[in-house]
Design an enzyme around this catalytic site. Structure first.
Site, PDB file in Angstrom:
ATOM      1  CD  GLU A   1      -2.167   1.257   2.977  1.00  0.00           C
ATOM      2  OE1 GLU A   1      -1.997   0.253   3.693  1.00  0.00           O
ATOM      3  OE2 GLU A   1      -2.795   2.253   3.343  1.00  0.00           O
TER       4      GLU A   1
ATOM      5  CG  ASP B   1       0.037   1.691   6.396  1.00  0.00           C
ATOM      6  OD1 ASP B   1       1.139   1.157   6.156  1.00  0.00           O
ATOM      7  OD2 ASP B   1      -0.266   2.855   6.057  1.00  0.00           O
TER       8      ASP B   1
ATOM      9  CG  ASP C   1      -3.924   2.461   9.201  1.00  0.00           C
ATOM     10  OD1 ASP C   1      -4.128   1.647   8.254  1.00  0.00           O
ATOM     11  OD2 ASP C   1      -3.493   3.613   9.010  1.00  0.00           O
TER      12      ASP C   1
ATOM     13  CG  ASP D   1      -7.394   4.675   5.783  1.00  0.00           C
ATOM     14  OD1 ASP D   1      -8.640   4.483   5.853  1.00  0.00           O
ATOM     15  OD2 ASP D   1      -6.864   5.799   5.686  1.00  0.00           O
TER      16      ASP D   1
END
Ligand code: 0RA
Length: 665
Positions: A429, A522, A524, A526
């Site tokens: 990403e 990541d 998180d 997102d």
């Protein structure tokens, strides 16, 4: 005895002998049970003919204890008068002369419709004994036979208060060697089909061989419409009313009758069953091709007139028939088939007749039922769009250069090795994480493909695949992986999986350029979203890659815990606390630094290698089909990963982090 009579009886004996010598030619294989049951069909068919002629609405079939079967109808009764040409009763002619069924020269004895096969005389020939009882004109008549030969002339045995015919026969076991028992489930299935095809006719079946005799009754006043409902029983019909069309056209030999019932469901396959004179034609024939031509033409015409075709020029026959269940039943005075088994109707005039009737009647139906028409057209337009997208997918992968080296996307930092089994690709990403990964990797075996931002949510585009293939990030992935792309596999309720031309067509897992495809995003929300979008695409369009265990999720650490020069990485909160406790041992006031990694970009290349990419030390999660299909359906992994419930997601990842320790990756 007249010369005529002796001449004809020799003929009869020769005919019966032929059937007994080669029963397979007349009744099907005598050793696998098909000929045995054919005897029942042949006998029932005669009673059905009497129904078709309009004189009979009930047939009772009984399997008796002694191995015989009786078939009773309530029609006019077989004529008992003396046949002018043969000098014996017409009933005896029917029971002893081969093919006498519909082939009487004398019209007054013509079997109603004359629709059926070899005739009940063939059954008589292979029966140890047969008894015919006729109820007609207030009298009861009877004649018994042994191996097809009359024991005595037809005799008046008393009064009768009903009309009809009963034929009871016991198969000759010297002919039916292998299977000696009638199978009630075979009888039930076939006679139910017969009942569907003859609206209003009641067929009862009883088995006296059972201790508790219960009688099954099949009667369908809706006829083939009810048959279609039955076919769609486990599907979701798109419209409630079954379209029922009926019409007839005169030809030289008599009347050709065409009857069709159809209903669309949200299924993807088509089930169209064809019959001529109540006999199933497994390979269709001229009635089927007439039906197809007319269906395509009528629906296109209607859709064009009503301007219901938006971005589609014309609907193909396949588009229109997607999800259709239909019965085509025609009656013909003298049909021709391609073979003895009647699997395919070849009478050429039937195509035009079927077309003409359906054109007219279906056109009328659509005019009178615009809301149903709209639903049908919309379904076909969707099918057409999906098919067009499938074609584009095909073109995309076929275009030269897309699959092989020359066509590799510019963003891909490929590895040096060309041996897929030792190669890995990290789908990463964002550009900055991509940069770290490129620097930190083992460039001999590890390729890096950075994706920018969120990729398209294909789950919402399954009906509009063209959009999927136009998406830049998706094109990049397809090209980098080098194995093509399939079409969405949408599992259907109650069916194994989609079989038609949608399933796994153009994705070839053997061609994958990498043995492991690792999604690295990541830690998180997102990141979880992006991971889910990538997984969704792979699951829908490259499913075999999941099934072959090629897909992994990288597990970057959530925390760095440091005391002085000692650093440890934690992949969960629990692990973090454990590290903190361990590092504190004996140094209650020690200063412990805790770094929470919000993105891969916060790690330098060495850290990323050490924690996430080094095959010797990393942990990864292997994605399996069960992750998508576990209880809760396809959406389970998606909702877990897509959801905003951070603790739940973390628990999920922890659970997998645990499982991954057992994985040899
Ligand atoms: C020939 C002529 C007629 C009826 C039948 C045959 C007939 C045959 C079978 C076989 C089983 N059940 C049957 N029922 C009738 C018509 C006779 C008339 O016009 O009354």
């Amino acid at each position: 005895m007249s010369d005529d009579y002796s001449a004809s009886s020799i003929q009869v004996l020769e005919g019966l002998e032929a059937v007994r010598k080669r029963p397979g030619m007349y009744l099907g294989d005598p050793h696998d049970g098909s000929a045995l049951h054919h005897c029942i069909w042949e006998t029932v068919d005669n009673a059905v003919d009497e129904h078709l002629a309009g004189y009979n609405d009930k047939i009772d079939v009984i399997a008796h204890l002694d191995g015989s079967v009786s078939v009773r109808d309530y029609g006019r009764g077989i004529p008992v008068g003396i046949h002018a040409d043969f000098g014996i009763s017409a009933a005896e002619v029917i029971m002893t002369k081969l093919h006498a069924g519909g082939k009487f020269d004398n019209d007054s004895y013509k079997v109603s419709g004359g629709l059926h096969g070899v005739g009940v005389s063939a059954v008589n020939a292979v029966s140890e004994w047969m008894v015919m009882t006729i109820y007609r004109d207030g009298r009861t008549w009877e004649q018994a036979y042994s191996k097809g030969i009359p024991d005595a002339p037809l005799a008046d045995i008393g009064p009768a208060d009903a009309t009809g015919t009963m034929i009871r026969f016991k198969p000759d076991l010297t002919i039916f060697t292998h299977i000696i028992d009638f199978d009630l489930s075979i009888i039930d299935t076939r006679l139910r089909e017969t009942a569907f095809l003859n609206a209003g006719l009641c067929i009862s079946i009883a088995d006296e061989r059972e201790e508790e005799i219960d009688t099954i009754e099949h009667r369908y006043d809706g006829g083939i419409s009810e048959f279609v409902r039955k076919l769609n029983e486990r599907r979701n019909p798109l419209h409630n009313e079954v379209v029922h069309i009926k019409g007839s056209i005169e030809i030289e030999l008599g009347t050709v009758e065409v009857e069709v019932a159809l209903q669309w469901s949200d299924a993807y396959n088509e089930s169209v069953l064809c019959y001529t004179n109540i006999i199933r034609n497994h390979d269709g024939g001229t009635h089927l091709s007439g039906f197809k031509t007319s269906l395509t033409r009528t629906l296109n015409q209607y859709a064009q007139n009503r301007k219901l075709l938006k971005n589609v020029n014309q609907l193909s026959g396949e588009d229109i028939r997607e999800g259709i269940a239909a019965i085509i039943s025609i009656k013909h005075p003298d049909p021709s088939f391609s073979s003895q088994t009647k699997d395919k109707l070849v009478s050429s005039e039937v195509k035009g007749i079927t077309e003409k009737i359906i054109n007219e009647k279906l056109g009328e139906f659509l005019e009178e039922n615009p809301s149903i028409a709209k639903i049908i057209i919309e379904k076909a337009v969707l099918a057409s769009t999906a098919r067009e997208a499938a074609r584009k997918a095909r073109d995309l992968t076929r275009r030269k250069g897309v699959l092989e080296g020359g066509g590799l996307p510019g963003k891909l930092a490929d590895c040096q090795s060309r041996k897929p089994e030792e190669c890995e690709i990290y789908i990463v990403e964002g550009d900055s994480a991509g940069g770290s990964a490129k620097t930190g990797r083992d460039r001999r075996t590890q390729a890096i493909l950075p994706l920018r931002g969120k990729i398209l949510n294909v789950e919402r585009q399954l009906k509009n695949q063209a959009k999927v293939f136009q998406n830049q990030e998706i094109q990049t992935m397809i090209k980098a992986l080098g194995a093509g792309v399939g079409n969405p596999i949408i599992a259907e309720e109650g069916e194994d999986s989609l079989t038609s031309d949608f399933a796994d067509m153009f994705f070839n897992v053997e061609k994958l350029r990498y043995g492991k495809i690792i999604i690295m995003t990541d830690a998180d929300i997102d990141g979880a979203h992006i991971r889910t979008l990538i997984l969704t695409f792979i699951w829908r369009f490259m499913r075999p890659a999941v099934e072959h265990g090629k897909i992994f999720i990288a597990q970057p650490p959530l925390y760095q815990v440091a005391r002085g020069r000692q650093t440890r990485y934690a992949f969960s909160d629990a692990e973090r606390d454990m590290h903190i406790a361990e590092l504190k041992v004996g140094h209650e006031n020690a200063k412990i630094g805790i770094q929470r990694y919000k993105g891969l970009g916060e790690m330098n290349p060495e850290q990323l290698w050490e924690t996430t990419m080094d095959p010797e030390t990393r942990t990864m999660l292997r994605v399996t089909a069960e992750d998508f299909t576990d209880a809760g359906g396809d959406s389970q992994i998606f909702s877990t990963l897509m959801g905003d419930d951070v603790p739940e997601r973390r628990a999920f990842i922890e659970k997998y982090a645990q499982e991954v320790t057992n994985l040899d990756v």
